[in-house]
Design a protein around this motif. Structure first.
Motif, mmCIF file in Angstrom:
data_model
loop_
_atom_site.group_PDB
_atom_site.id
_atom_site.type_symbol
_atom_site.label_atom_id
_atom_site.label_comp_id
_atom_site.label_asym_id
_atom_site.label_seq_id
_atom_site.Cartn_x
_atom_site.Cartn_y
_atom_site.Cartn_z
ATOM 1 N N LEU A 243 -12.758 3.124 11.230
ATOM 2 C CA LEU A 243 -12.449 3.939 10.320
ATOM 3 C C LEU A 243 -11.253 4.899 10.122
ATOM 4 C CD1 LEU A 243 -15.955 4.502 8.789
ATOM 5 C CD2 LEU A 243 -14.210 2.558 8.351
ATOM 6 N N PRO B 8 -5.395 11.219 7.014
ATOM 7 C CA PRO B 8 -5.954 10.380 6.807
ATOM 8 C C PRO B 8 -5.518 9.413 5.559
ATOM 9 C CG PRO B 8 -6.672 12.280 5.647
ATOM 10 C CD PRO B 8 -5.439 12.642 6.521
ATOM 11 N N GLN C 46 -9.797 4.473 -3.002
ATOM 12 C CA GLN C 46 -9.956 6.090 -2.925
ATOM 13 C C GLN C 46 -8.922 6.933 -2.861
ATOM 14 O OE1 GLN C 46 -12.599 6.002 0.455
ATOM 15 N NE2 GLN C 46 -14.362 4.960 -0.333
ATOM 16 N N PRO D 243 -11.316 10.507 9.063
ATOM 17 C CA PRO D 243 -11.366 9.084 9.077
ATOM 18 C C PRO D 243 -10.147 8.716 8.041
ATOM 19 C CG PRO D 243 -13.582 9.824 8.666
ATOM 20 C CD PRO D 243 -12.675 11.118 8.799
ATOM 21 N N ARG D 244 -9.921 7.535 7.693
ATOM 22 C CA ARG D 244 -8.968 7.083 6.987
ATOM 23 C C ARG D 244 -9.711 6.683 5.618
ATOM 24 N NH1 ARG D 244 -7.687 2.543 9.507
ATOM 25 N NH2 ARG D 244 -6.342 3.893 11.039
ATOM 26 N N LEU D 245 -8.938 7.136 4.443
ATOM 27 C CA LEU D 245 -9.510 6.609 3.094
ATOM 28 C C LEU D 245 -9.155 5.307 2.909
ATOM 29 C CD1 LEU D 245 -8.899 9.809 2.710
ATOM 30 C CD2 LEU D 245 -8.702 9.332 0.418
ATOM 31 N N ARG D 246 -10.165 4.798 1.905
ATOM 32 C CA ARG D 246 -9.876 3.466 1.377
ATOM 33 C C ARG D 246 -8.731 3.434 0.557
ATOM 34 N NH1 ARG D 246 -15.257 1.429 0.076
ATOM 35 N NH2 ARG D 246 -14.473 2.096 -2.057
ATOM 36 N N VAL D 247 -8.017 2.125 0.205
ATOM 37 C CA VAL D 247 -6.804 2.062 -0.613
ATOM 38 C C VAL D 247 -7.376 2.565 -2.087
ATOM 39 C CG1 VAL D 247 -7.175 -0.183 -1.299
ATOM 40 C CG2 VAL D 247 -4.983 1.053 -1.144
ATOM 41 N N MET E 235 -13.751 -3.689 7.559
ATOM 42 C CA MET E 235 -13.729 -3.184 9.125
ATOM 43 C C MET E 235 -14.899 -2.124 9.042
ATOM 44 S SD MET E 235 -11.479 -4.459 9.862
ATOM 45 C CE MET E 235 -9.945 -5.490 9.244
ATOM 46 N N ALA F 149 -10.550 7.461 12.218
ATOM 47 C CA ALA F 149 -10.948 8.809 13.041
ATOM 48 C C ALA F 149 -11.052 8.520 14.666
ATOM 49 C CB ALA F 149 -12.090 9.458 12.682
ATOM 50 N N ARG G 297 0.962 -1.308 0.044
ATOM 51 C CA ARG G 297 0.034 -0.007 0.101
ATOM 52 C C ARG G 297 0.951 1.124 0.037
ATOM 53 N NH1 ARG G 297 -4.670 -0.569 4.408
ATOM 54 N NH2 ARG G 297 -5.935 -2.230 3.454
ATOM 55 N N SER H 165 -6.359 -0.157 12.359
ATOM 56 C CA SER H 165 -7.587 -1.015 12.661
ATOM 57 C C SER H 165 -7.757 -2.190 11.495
ATOM 58 C CB SER H 165 -8.924 -0.008 12.399
ATOM 59 O OG SER H 165 -9.066 0.709 11.364
ATOM 60 N N GLU H 166 -6.920 -2.005 10.437
ATOM 61 C CA GLU H 166 -6.767 -3.053 9.224
ATOM 62 C C GLU H 166 -5.692 -3.862 9.632
ATOM 63 O OE1 GLU H 166 -7.287 -0.685 5.856
ATOM 64 O OE2 GLU H 166 -8.798 0.542 6.819
#
Ligand code: SF4
Ligand code: SF4
Lengths: 358, 371, 156
Positions: free
Chosen positions: B127, A230, A328, A322-326, B356, B129, A163, A238-239
């Motif tokens: 997510l 983000p 996105q 929040p975090r973006l998805r890969v 998730m 945050a 990633r 978390s992933e």
């Protein structure tokens, strides 16, 4: 007033008078090396402390407040803990690469330090292709990250490294294009030239909307390149638990951690140099008396002030979004940032040809 | 099993998520098959926190077994207790005083609100945050303090007992609830600004973890998970218990079936819970808080089943009695278990990040799944 | 049309992100909103009903009101309470059951309050202390009736 500029010239003349040309150069190299490492250690501690405080205040907490007054020694204590810890190497890991990776990342971060001007005439190496050098060397870090991810023999690490590679390689493009915008306006790749060109006003003010866009694109790209939220997909806890440095512990982990903060600092320093004039005080073309007043504030304070402000912005992003998805993440780069910065580059070129900037 | 942990013959990577993983919120173990970043299969492995609560209950009396159920879905412990108490009362055929009924409903809705607040923060954290977590915990803390005042505990209450509630309300209860409502309302716009309206958050949840109404029915999804797919499954509306049939509130239903729909259902439910609390808080009838019951409760021979709506969905309590003072068999139909079974279906074809998000909007509580 | 959509997306993105930053920025600048409790220095005030530990209150004359009826022992779901009784000869010369030791295993207690509710003479109550950690787990086994304590007058 003691200024960093005076210090360096004093040191140089003294060294050259006492030691002679070649030896003076060697002595200077040693001094610079020591200074750089000290700066790194200090910056690492200070930035981690700052991050924790900023995060805490945004999260209605107090943050570190036990070790030392207002907890300022907390990060030193943490580092001490990391140093004392055992640096484990997992069984299935490629030992050589595994141990090399943190140093790769760290060295890449250190090399970028060379052309940065910390104050008036206070620069390690004012090479003629300064910004190009920065753009080139800063992408070496990705090799270290890939190395770490692959050699750990851990699937989380591998995914994180992949990633990270995809992310850094794509965001280099828009970062490069934003740098080009300034290079076009200045007509030089040399850092000192870029700074001097802003003596009558910073580019962010002189350059109107196109430069503002370039600045925002560059800010986003820097955030992404340093794997910060983000865009912290490479270590999305978390992933992927901790991404590419899942298997690292002790001092090797600390090096990754430190390198992240050094990279932020460098990214923001470049950003400040390009768009906010580096150490250049706040000048407005034509207002000589005002400019004179501004000159009283030492140039190093201007530089660190701007850099810290940008770092604060990046921290602010981290603790809000929040975090973006890969996918996105890559969409954002290829569908938005890259086309925008290309069109923007065109605009800047046009503006430079017509001489519309101030 | 061992070769499953490496790579399978199609060259897909197999990864263990959990039992210790930041986003499984407990000891859930997922074995996921990955093709690059794309999830091909999700296999939940359960049992890491199995405490055989159902078996334990068989040796406890009808008064005693209720405290264990607080430890199933610890975030809606009041509602678990409530379901069990209702089932025992059904067997004993006793009438509950009006005051106790109102107190029970108030506590249920406060619990639902607290649970959804925690979910909201935890989802944002899944997510990436972190900050929303602290804001929602600030509000949740007020509810916890309310509970502490009246029930003496913050999580595992054992407050709703057969016949009514264990203790009367704390004199400060009404004032504090009103204060909480006022404060919570003044903070709602922050929730919208920070998470609901955030474009990254919307993109992360829209179209992610889709499950159709038909699939939701066949997987047995209930609660916000089912309602997010357009399935009307609110027990409070369908099979009203206590005084729910006299209250004005809406069943929140979204039809999109994705994580965003489930998010909206839960946020809508928070508003509905507030509406219920507002209706009741000034109208708590005077009177007894507990019906007179015998010292030793004995259910007549037979089976008894009740269901309640917890914060996660439908909780069924099934008691088989042989006429003695302890149940012959107890079975809980926990909402989390059925919702988790749909996870594989929901997350196939998505990215790891989607998994998730889906897991976050399912709002899994692992002790509820394992029991 | 496409271009319009494109710029609309950008506008919406930027405005939503700025809104979020406004919220966190507000808390960053308003430090009076901080809710941290500085635990060991500032002791929290706990609710009076907080269930922290089962205790048996004694009055000044070292008397409690436990009759030794064992209702609490029966009510307890997990065998936390063990009551050892003895026979006492009272003033009228009749034999009477009384407690010898009231053993309470704190490590087993789930603070469910069932014993307190079950007690007919309100001899035990819940105390709201919460710092229970000890170095030796044997210290968790407590005897609730004070040494030499007697039952209060008039309690049957
Ligand atoms: S509080 Fe509950 S677990 Fe503790 S001693 Fe009393 S009945 Fe037993
Ligand atoms: S504490 Fe109460 S219930 Fe227990 S033995 Fe004494 S009087 Fe009986």
């Amino acid at each position: 007033m003691i200024s960093l500029e005076g210090l360096t010239t004093l040191l140089q003349t003294w060294l050259q008078n006492t030691l002679g040309e070649p030896w003076a150069f060697a002595a200077e190299s040693v001094i610079v090396g020591i200074a750089a490492i000290t700066l790194f250690a200090f910056l690492g501690l200070a930035l981690v402390y700052m991050e924790r405080k900023v995060a805490a205040l945004m999260q209605i907490r107090l943050g570190p407040n036990r070790v030392g007054p207002k907890g300022i020694f907390q990060t030193s204590a943490d580092t001490l803990k990391l140093v004392m810890k055992e640096g484990l190497t997992p069984d299935g890991a490629d030992k050589f690469l595994f141990n090399l990776a943190p140093f790769m990342v760290m060295i890449a971060a250190m090399l970028v330090l060379a052309p940065i001007a910390f104050a008036r005439n206070f620069q390690i190496w004012d090479l003629s292709i300064g910004v190009l050098y920065v753009a080139a060397v800063s992408s070496v870090a990705v090799i270290g990250i890939l190395m770490a991810g692959w050699s750990s023999n851990n699937k989380y690490s591998l995914l994180g490294a992949m990633r990270s590679a995809a992310q850094i390689v794509s965001y280099e493009l828009s970062a490069g294009l934003s740098i080009l915008a300034i290079v076009i306006l200045t007509g030089s790749l040399r850092i000192s030239d870029i700074i001097n060109s802003q003596a009558d006003g910073w580019w962010i003010i002189k350059g109107h909307l196109p430069v503002l866009i370039a600045f925002i694109v560059f800010l986003i790209a820097v955030t992404a390149e340093t794997n910060r939220a983000p865009f912290d997909l490479a270590e999305a806890e978390s992933e992927l638990t901790a991404g590419f440095h899942t298997e690292y512990s002790g001092m090797k982990f600390a090096l990754f951690f430190l390198a992240e903060y050094i990279n932020i600092f460098i990214g923001c320093a470049i950003n400040a140099t390009l768009f906010f004039g580096g150490w250049m005080p706040f000048h407005i073309g034509g207002w000589d008396s005002f400019n004179h007043v501004m000159d009283f504030i030492p140039s190093s304070i201007w530089f660190f002030g701007k850099t810290m402000f940008l770092i604060f912005l990046i921290m602010w992003f981290r603790w809000t979004f929040p975090r973006l998805r890969v996918d996105q993440l890559l969409n954002l780069e290829w569908k938005y940032l890259l086309p925008i910065s290309m069109v923007n580059l065109l605009l800047v070129t046009f503006m430079a040809i017509m001489g519309w900037h101030l | 099993m061992l070769e499953e942990l490496g790579t399978n013959d199609q060259g897909d990577m197999i990864i263990n998520i959990g039992p210790q993983h930041p986003s499984t919120h407990g000891v859930l173990h997922l074995v996921i098959t990955l093709n690059g970043e794309t999830v091909k299969k999700v296999e939940p492995h359960l049992g890491y926190i199995h405490r055989s609560i159902e078996k334990m209950c068989e040796s406890l009396s009808y008064r005693q077994f209720i405290y264990v159920t607080s430890r199933m879905d610890y975030l809606s412990s009041h509602i678990n207790n409530h379901g069990c108490a209702l089932c025992v009362e059904k067997g004993l055929q006793i009438e509950i005083p009006a005051r106790a009924q109102v107190i029970r409903v108030l506590m249920d809705e406060l619990t639902r609100l607290a649970s959804h607040l925690l979910w909201w923060g935890a989802l944002a954290m899944d997510l990436g945050a972190f900050t929303p977590f602290f804001y929602s915990f600030r509000e949740r803390e007020m509810i916890n303090e309310l509970m502490e005042d009246t029930c003496g505990a913050r999580l595992t209450m054992n407050y709703i007992v057969p016949g009514g509630v264990m203790m009367d309300l704390h004199p400060d209860f009404q004032r504090k609830v009103k204060e909480f409502l006022r404060l919570f309302k003044s903070k709602i716009h922050e929730y919208d600004d920070l998470v609901t309206g955030n474009i990254i958050f919307q993109n992360r949840t829209k179209g992610v973890g889709y499950i159709s109404r038909e699939d939701a029915i066949s997987y047995g999804c209930t609660g916000p998970t089912g309602r997010g797919s357009g399935l009307s499954c609110d027990i409070r509306k369908l099979y009203p218990y206590e005084i729910y049939d006299q209250l004005q509130f809406d069943e929140v239903i979204e039809t999109d079936g994705d994580s965003w729909a489930r998010y909206k259902v839960r946020v809508g439910e928070m508003m509905q819970s507030m509406r219920i609390i507002e209706q009741l808080i000034d109208n708590i009838p005077e009177g007894e808080f507990q019906a007179k019951t015998k010292a030793v409760l004995k259910l007549p021979k037979g089976d008894f089943y009740t269901r309640v709506e917890t914060a996660r969905g439908e909780l069924g309590v099934y008691i088989v009695s042989e006429g003695g003072s302890t149940p012959y068999r107890i079975k809980f139909r926990s909402p989390g278990f059925s919702n988790l079974s749909a996870l594989d279906h929901m997350s196939r074809g998505g990215k790891i990040g989607d998994l998730m998000a889906t897991m976050g909007t399912l709002d899994l509580v692992i002790p509820d799944i394992d029991r | 049309m496409f271009i319009k959509e494109y710029f609309k997306t950008i506008y919406l993105t930027v405005s939503s992100l700025l809104k979020g930053m406004k919220t966190t920025g507000y808390y960053f600048t308003h430090q009076k909103e901080i809710i941290t409790e500085q635990y060991p220095e500032v002791r929290p005030v706990l609710a009076e009903r907080f269930k922290g530990e089962v205790i048996m209150p004694h009055n000044e004359a070292n008397e409690h009101s436990c009759t030794g009826c064992q209702a609490c022992e029966i009510a307890c779901p997990n065998g936390t309470i063990k009551i050892v009784t003895k026979n006492e000869i009272n003033a009228e010369g009749k034999k009477k059951k009384a407690i010898d030791t009231f053993v309470y295993h704190l490590e087993l207690c789930t603070m469910c309050n069932l014993c307190v509710v079950a007690c007919p003479s309100d001899a035990i109550i819940m105390a709201n202390n919460y710092e229970h950690s000890v170095f030796d787990r044997r210290e968790f086994t407590k005897v609730l009736n004070n040494p030499g304590s007697k039952i209060m007058e008039g309690i049957e």
